[in-house]
Design a protein around this motif. Sequence first.
Motif, PDB file in Angstrom:
ATOM      1  N   ILE A 135      -0.431   8.261   7.170  1.00  0.00           N
ATOM      2  CA  ILE A 135      -1.158   9.500   7.003  1.00  0.00           C
ATOM      3  C   ILE A 135      -0.359  10.648   7.021  1.00  0.00           C
ATOM      4  O   ILE A 135       0.112  11.170   8.303  1.00  0.00           O
ATOM      5  N   GLY A 136      -0.456  11.119   5.757  1.00  0.00           N
ATOM      6  CA  GLY A 136       0.189  12.288   5.189  1.00  0.00           C
ATOM      7  C   GLY A 136       1.504  12.541   4.809  1.00  0.00           C
ATOM      8  O   GLY A 136       1.002  11.532   3.324  1.00  0.00           O
ATOM      9  N   ASN A 137       2.646  13.047   4.163  1.00  0.00           N
ATOM     10  CA  ASN A 137       3.685  12.725   3.261  1.00  0.00           C
ATOM     11  C   ASN A 137       4.456  12.348   3.938  1.00  0.00           C
ATOM     12  O   ASN A 137       5.375  13.106   4.811  1.00  0.00           O
ATOM     13  N   PHE A 138       4.985  11.728   3.409  1.00  0.00           N
ATOM     14  CA  PHE A 138       6.599  10.476   3.895  1.00  0.00           C
ATOM     15  C   PHE A 138       6.608   9.718   3.024  1.00  0.00           C
ATOM     16  O   PHE A 138       6.664   9.639   1.639  1.00  0.00           O
ATOM     17  N   PRO A 139       8.191   9.750   2.909  1.00  0.00           N
ATOM     18  CA  PRO A 139       8.989   9.045   1.912  1.00  0.00           C
ATOM     19  C   PRO A 139       9.147   7.870   1.225  1.00  0.00           C
ATOM     20  O   PRO A 139       8.646   7.067   2.495  1.00  0.00           O
ATOM     21  N   ILE A 140       9.290   7.307   0.644  1.00  0.00           N
ATOM     22  CA  ILE A 140       9.459   5.941   0.199  1.00  0.00           C
ATOM     23  C   ILE A 140      10.594   5.563  -0.733  1.00  0.00           C
ATOM     24  O   ILE A 140      11.196   6.339  -0.930  1.00  0.00           O
ATOM     25  N   ARG A 141      11.043   4.251  -0.405  1.00  0.00           N
ATOM     26  CA  ARG A 141      12.338   3.891  -1.169  1.00  0.00           C
ATOM     27  C   ARG A 141      12.474   2.938  -1.773  1.00  0.00           C
ATOM     28  O   ARG A 141      11.541   2.127  -1.605  1.00  0.00           O
ATOM     29  N   LEU A 142      12.830   3.429  -3.015  1.00  0.00           N
ATOM     30  CA  LEU A 142      12.547   1.930  -4.479  1.00  0.00           C
ATOM     31  C   LEU A 142      13.687   1.178  -4.566  1.00  0.00           C
ATOM     32  O   LEU A 142      15.158   1.647  -3.927  1.00  0.00           O
ATOM     33  N   ASN A 143      13.413  -0.283  -4.077  1.00  0.00           N
ATOM     34  CA  ASN A 143      14.825  -0.953  -3.673  1.00  0.00           C
ATOM     35  C   ASN A 143      15.090  -1.159  -5.440  1.00  0.00           C
ATOM     36  O   ASN A 143      15.032  -0.582  -6.310  1.00  0.00           O
ATOM     37  N   ARG A 144      15.899  -2.018  -5.730  1.00  0.00           N
ATOM     38  CA  ARG A 144      16.535  -2.251  -6.954  1.00  0.00           C
ATOM     39  C   ARG A 144      15.773  -2.842  -8.576  1.00  0.00           C
ATOM     40  O   ARG A 144      16.137  -1.733  -9.326  1.00  0.00           O
ATOM     41  N   GLN A 145      14.691  -3.392  -7.933  1.00  0.00           N
ATOM     42  CA  GLN A 145      13.579  -3.516  -9.255  1.00  0.00           C
ATOM     43  C   GLN A 145      13.306  -2.931  -8.635  1.00  0.00           C
ATOM     44  O   GLN A 145      12.565  -2.030 -10.094  1.00  0.00           O
ATOM     45  N   VAL A 150       2.056   9.317  11.424  1.00  0.00           N
ATOM     46  CA  VAL A 150       0.611  10.224  11.394  1.00  0.00           C
ATOM     47  C   VAL A 150       1.051  11.582  11.254  1.00  0.00           C
ATOM     48  O   VAL A 150       1.888  12.534  12.848  1.00  0.00           O
ATOM     49  N   GLN A 151       0.542  12.188  10.159  1.00  0.00           N
ATOM     50  CA  GLN A 151       0.893  14.294  10.795  1.00  0.00           C
ATOM     51  C   GLN A 151      -0.213  14.808  11.005  1.00  0.00           C
ATOM     52  O   GLN A 151      -1.173  14.982  10.498  1.00  0.00           O
ATOM     53  N   HIS A 152      -0.258  15.972  11.807  1.00  0.00           N
ATOM     54  CA  HIS A 152      -1.109  16.709  11.997  1.00  0.00           C
ATOM     55  C   HIS A 152      -1.375  17.515  10.534  1.00  0.00           C
ATOM     56  O   HIS A 152      -0.751  17.617   9.417  1.00  0.00           O
ATOM     57  N   PRO A 153      -3.350  17.801  10.263  1.00  0.00           N
ATOM     58  CA  PRO A 153      -3.529  18.265   9.129  1.00  0.00           C
ATOM     59  C   PRO A 153      -2.875  19.447   8.694  1.00  0.00           C
ATOM     60  O   PRO A 153      -3.076  20.086   7.812  1.00  0.00           O
ATOM     61  N   ASP A 154      -2.327  20.224   9.378  1.00  0.00           N
ATOM     62  CA  ASP A 154      -2.369  21.497   9.177  1.00  0.00           C
ATOM     63  C   ASP A 154      -0.926  21.552   8.075  1.00  0.00           C
ATOM     64  O   ASP A 154      -0.789  21.893   7.770  1.00  0.00           O
ATOM     65  N   GLU A 155       0.231  20.703   9.117  1.00  0.00           N
ATOM     66  CA  GLU A 155       1.153  19.932   8.643  1.00  0.00           C
ATOM     67  C   GLU A 155       1.048  19.193   7.034  1.00  0.00           C
ATOM     68  O   GLU A 155       1.179  19.336   5.941  1.00  0.00           O
ATOM     69  N   GLN A 212     -10.655  17.156   1.299  1.00  0.00           N
ATOM     70  CA  GLN A 212     -11.703  16.602   1.218  1.00  0.00           C
ATOM     71  C   GLN A 212     -11.626  15.200   2.586  1.00  0.00           C
ATOM     72  O   GLN A 212     -12.186  14.900   3.102  1.00  0.00           O
ATOM     73  N   LEU A 213      -9.862  14.772   2.342  1.00  0.00           N
ATOM     74  CA  LEU A 213      -9.370  13.500   3.357  1.00  0.00           C
ATOM     75  C   LEU A 213      -9.863  13.890   4.255  1.00  0.00           C
ATOM     76  O   LEU A 213     -10.415  13.231   5.540  1.00  0.00           O
ATOM     77  N   ILE A 214      -9.401  15.509   4.701  1.00  0.00           N
ATOM     78  CA  ILE A 214      -9.012  16.161   6.533  1.00  0.00           C
ATOM     79  C   ILE A 214     -10.704  15.910   6.572  1.00  0.00           C
ATOM     80  O   ILE A 214     -10.700  15.706   8.302  1.00  0.00           O
ATOM     81  N   LEU A 226      -8.055  13.458  13.371  1.00  0.00           N
ATOM     82  CA  LEU A 226      -6.723  13.312  12.596  1.00  0.00           C
ATOM     83  C   LEU A 226      -5.792  13.845  13.915  1.00  0.00           C
ATOM     84  O   LEU A 226      -4.397  12.944  13.883  1.00  0.00           O
ATOM     85  N   VAL A 227      -5.993  15.743  14.499  1.00  0.00           N
ATOM     86  CA  VAL A 227      -5.111  15.376  15.396  1.00  0.00           C
ATOM     87  C   VAL A 227      -4.992  14.832  16.453  1.00  0.00           C
ATOM     88  O   VAL A 227      -3.625  14.547  17.174  1.00  0.00           O
ATOM     89  N   GLU A 228      -6.018  13.814  17.195  1.00  0.00           N
ATOM     90  CA  GLU A 228      -6.056  13.460  17.976  1.00  0.00           C
ATOM     91  C   GLU A 228      -4.899  12.653  18.191  1.00  0.00           C
ATOM     92  O   GLU A 228      -3.716  11.367  18.137  1.00  0.00           O
ATOM     93  N   GLN A 229      -5.160  11.735  16.467  1.00  0.00           N
ATOM     94  CA  GLN A 229      -4.781  10.337  15.896  1.00  0.00           C
ATOM     95  C   GLN A 229      -2.625  11.071  15.463  1.00  0.00           C
ATOM     96  O   GLN A 229      -2.060  10.132  15.830  1.00  0.00           O
TER      97      GLN A 229
END
Length: 244
Positions: free
Chosen positions: A115-125, A209-214, A191-193, A199-202
């Motif tokens: 939950i939050g914003n994290f990088p994804i990595r594309l493979n060769r395909q 899982v990021q803090h909602p403020d972040e 809306q999701l938050i 969410l803070v506890e998670q």
Amino acid sequence: MKVHFIQHESFEAPGAYLEWAMARGYQVSFSKVYEYQPLPDEHAIQNLDLLVILGGPQSPSTMQTECPYFDSQAEQTVLKRAIDAGKAVVGACLGAQLIGEALGAAYEHSPEREIGNFPIRLNRQGLDDPLLSHFGESTVVGHWHNDMPGLTPNTQILATSAGCPRQIVKYSALVYGFQCHPELTLDVVRQLIAAQANLVEQSQQHHFVQHPDEILLYDYREMNEKLWLFLDRLIEAYRQTTQN
């Protein structure tokens, strides 16, 4: 172009998907199942160009006794008909899992909750995919999930993350599943938050899982722009198939 959205919850809004369709002047329609609106019938499926099925707190195995307005099997039937009819189909989160199920691939639990914003990595395909190459080797996108889509024998995994090995999958030339959420906007995130319990506890219990403020401080425009270009390329690929 006619774009139809299947939306499972008010707070699982289409965000940048809808903004893109409206900016392009496309005709937009909805099946808001949480309001008991009907799914598209065979005639409606034949008349649409792009079907976007959104996320939700349900899973493909959720029964109507648990959620009366969510009919997993009916949605899978709609997806299979749209795919068989050669329509462009994009699934977001639960939507991606439902595409896999419709094609005979059972969804699975993700190794990590994200939950939050994290990088994804594309493979060769992924980097070689003409619709996704602009994402680059690594890019930050939104996440809000526990599960991930199943894989058919022909499915290509195009992107992964540290917490989930199936972030973007390609079922066929016009059918893509996004476990991640590049469509998130600040309004959708609010809306999701509001709908997410504890969410803070998670955020204190789960590594991804990021803090909602972040989450609220993030600038979502770059991921939205990358999604828009993917959708433009998808529509162009779809147009080419209809002209042949």
